[in-house]
Scaffold this active site. Structure first.
Site, PDB file in Angstrom:
ATOM      1  N   GLY A   1       0.831  -1.203   0.000  1.00 27.74           N
ATOM      2  CA  GLY A   1       0.000   0.000   0.000  1.00 27.74           C
ATOM      3  C   GLY A   1       0.863   1.249   0.000  1.00 27.74           C
ATOM      4  O   GLY A   1       0.564   2.240  -0.678  1.00 27.74           O
ATOM      5  N   THR A   2       1.958   1.177   0.739  1.00 27.70           N
ATOM      6  CA  THR A   2       2.875   2.328   0.810  1.00 27.70           C
ATOM      7  C   THR A   2       3.452   2.653  -0.559  1.00 27.70           C
ATOM      8  O   THR A   2       3.437   3.815  -0.994  1.00 27.70           O
ATOM      9  CB  THR A   2       4.030   2.027   1.798  1.00 27.70           C
TER      10      THR A   2
ATOM     11  N   GLN B   1      -7.160   1.042   4.346  1.00 31.52           N
ATOM     12  CA  GLN B   1      -7.820   0.486   5.527  1.00 31.52           C
ATOM     13  C   GLN B   1      -9.273   0.101   5.231  1.00 31.52           C
ATOM     14  O   GLN B   1      -9.889  -0.614   6.012  1.00 31.52           O
ATOM     15  CB  GLN B   1      -7.753   1.519   6.664  1.00 31.52           C
TER      16      GLN B   1
ATOM     17  N   SER C   1      -4.086  -2.122  -0.068  1.00 34.68           N
ATOM     18  CA  SER C   1      -3.053  -3.023   0.438  1.00 34.68           C
ATOM     19  C   SER C   1      -3.657  -4.384   0.754  1.00 34.68           C
ATOM     20  O   SER C   1      -4.587  -4.487   1.551  1.00 34.68           O
ATOM     21  CB  SER C   1      -2.444  -2.410   1.701  1.00 34.68           C
ATOM     22  N   ALA C   2      -3.124  -5.436   0.133  1.00 34.99           N
ATOM     23  CA  ALA C   2      -3.709  -6.774   0.293  1.00 34.99           C
ATOM     24  C   ALA C   2      -3.634  -7.281   1.727  1.00 34.99           C
ATOM     25  O   ALA C   2      -4.531  -7.956   2.205  1.00 34.99           O
ATOM     26  CB  ALA C   2      -3.022  -7.758  -0.655  1.00 34.99           C
TER      27      ALA C   2
ATOM     28  N   CYS D   1       4.821   7.736  23.251  1.00 34.55           N
ATOM     29  CA  CYS D   1       5.800   6.855  23.873  1.00 34.55           C
ATOM     30  C   CYS D   1       5.875   5.494  23.186  1.00 34.55           C
ATOM     31  O   CYS D   1       6.760   4.704  23.466  1.00 34.55           O
ATOM     32  CB  CYS D   1       5.494   6.689  25.358  1.00 34.55           C
TER      33      CYS D   1
END
Lengths: 69, 376
Positions: B78-79, B179, B196-197, B321
């Protein structure tokens, strides 16, 4: 005006300290929170909204909060 | 190795980060490893079989996205689909300008990809959604394209993609649907779409870049015979088939899963809201079915994640954090909601009501313990 020095302390410590300091203020009093943690700019106003207190502005490292209740 | 130790069963509640292969996809993957090894561009029987699998995979994915097969390019994630989408639009529209409008809650991949361009950031409401008219108002004469994610990966809120697309008119809209695909209906109005698979139960290593016919888009690679220069080299056929099968399965199950997971998420939302000083964030209705996010005052996110892990519950957090930087989640900040003590719970097809009940059984005590340790 009281000052709460949280410099060098990581989130959520500044907000915890602010919550602990609140009972020692009179309603209407201002307190300055000193914090250089990047999350404070978001979390101090968010805390004020959730707890019904007044966020009077500020930016790193100084934020002003007024006790409203 | 230790034996005889009592270890609680592990319950993964982080499907938005990744989930196991759908069983149907696993089977398809193994079949395709055996049957889809040949080069689909050759002229013999094994190649024709591979070609069939490739074309079938592309057609299946296209159908779910409301696209034509030739509009689909398979990338490696996906990126990479988002990077390539930004690059292809920016390059093709360079003469119009180098201005990009995007929401404040885009995935970090989009923020990284547009960093070298001239950007206008559209803020979001407390719910996490942009106001469509505000997005459109940020468009200028030199706007090359807009970026709007279909649904937030951190808080699940759906964005008014179709409305924004209509308002921005001829300005192309890059929609990050990573998503959403496989979980909810793909909104109309995208010019370029990324998916994205691994987010829908397919294997890691497959992204989808869809480019509408007629949208100006500059190929970024030498034009080879595989994917017209939009992505280089032979696509990993077994992974593509597994991705397509997983997507078809997810879509087939989604009507039932939508109702079931919404019910479980509503149960979490209601129970979490009864814990003092906990804020559930994101839109309560216009959202993805499987994802819920909340923030616990006076608790640090890392301690919360670790304490839940010790009880066998795997969740993620947007608190600073838990990230590599000191910065809190840009999504939570854009929404103006508490960033510390943040937990994202995302359910999958294997999550049961019992899993959710056990999670809700341990959460209040963990929050109370951590607060007691902090002296509040």
């Amino acid at each position: 005006m009281k000052t709460l020095d949280c410099l060098g302390r990581r989130c959520p410590v500044p907000v915890i300290e602010l919550a602990k300091a609140l009972p020692n203020l009179e309603v209407g009093d201002l307190i300055e929170v000193l914090s250089d943690d990047p999350a404070s700019a978001n979390d101090i106003p968010a805390w004020c909204r959730m707890r019904g207190q007044g966020f009077e502005g500020g930016s790193a490292p100084s934020y002003l909060v007024r006790r409203l209740s | 190795m230790s034996y005889g130790q009592s270890v609680p069963p592990t319950t993964n509640l982080d499907s938005a980060s990744g989930l196991p292969l759908h069983p149907a996809a696993r089977e398809a993957l193994l079949t395709a490893v055996d049957e889809g090894w040949a080069d689909p561009s050759r002229l013999y029987a094994s190649a024709r079989r591979a070609r069939q699998l490739l074309d079938g995979s592309r057609a299946a994915v296209a159908s779910v996205l409301g696209a034509r097969p030739e509009e689909i390019t398979f990338t490696s994630s996906g990126t990479s689909a988002l990077y390539e989408g930004v690059r292809g639009l920016a390059s093709a529209r360079a003469r119009v300008g180098r201005h990009v409008v995007h929401s404040a809650v885009e995935h970090s991949a989009v923020l990284h990809a547009v960093a070298s361009l001239d950007t206008s950031v559209v803020g979001v409401q407390r719910s996490g959604a942009v106001v469509a008219s505000e997005f459109a108002a940020a468009v200028r004469e030199d706007t090359a394209f807009g970026c709007l994610l279909a649904a937030s990966h951190e808080v699940g809120t759906l964005q008014p993609v179709a409305d924004v697309a209509e308002r921005v008119g001829s300005v192309p809209l890059l929609v990050d649907a990573c998503q959403l695909v496989g979980r909810a209906a793909v909104p109309a109005g995208w010019s370029v779409l990324a998916a994205s698979a691994r987010k829908w139960g397919g294997p890691t290593g497959v992204g989808v870049l869809a480019v509408r016919t007629g949208v100006r888009f500059a190929p970024g690679w030498p034009e080879d015979e595989h994917q017209h220069g939009r992505w280089p080299g032979p696509p990993p056929l077994p992974l593509l088939l597994a991705s397509a099968v997983a997507l078809e399965a997810a879509v087939m199950e989604s009507a039932q899963e939508d109702v079931r997971l919404r019910g479980l998420v509503d149960r979490i939302r209601a129970a979490v809201a009864t814990i003092p000083d906990v804020e559930v964030v994101g839109d309560p209705v216009s959202r993805l079915p499987h994802l819920v996010t909340f923030s616990c005052l006076y608790v640090d996110g890392e301690s919360l994640v670790r304490a839940l892990d010790a009880e066998g519950f795997e969740v993620s957090s947007g608190s600073s954090c838990t990230s590599s930087s000191l910065e809190p989640s840009h999504v939570l900040v854009a929404m103006g909601v508490l960033s510390h003590g943040n937990i994202r719970v995302s359910l999958s097809r294997t999550t049961t009501a019992d899993d959710v009940d056990r999670f809700l059984g341990v959460l209040p005590g963990i929050v109370a313990d951590l607060r007691a340790q902090a002296g509040v």
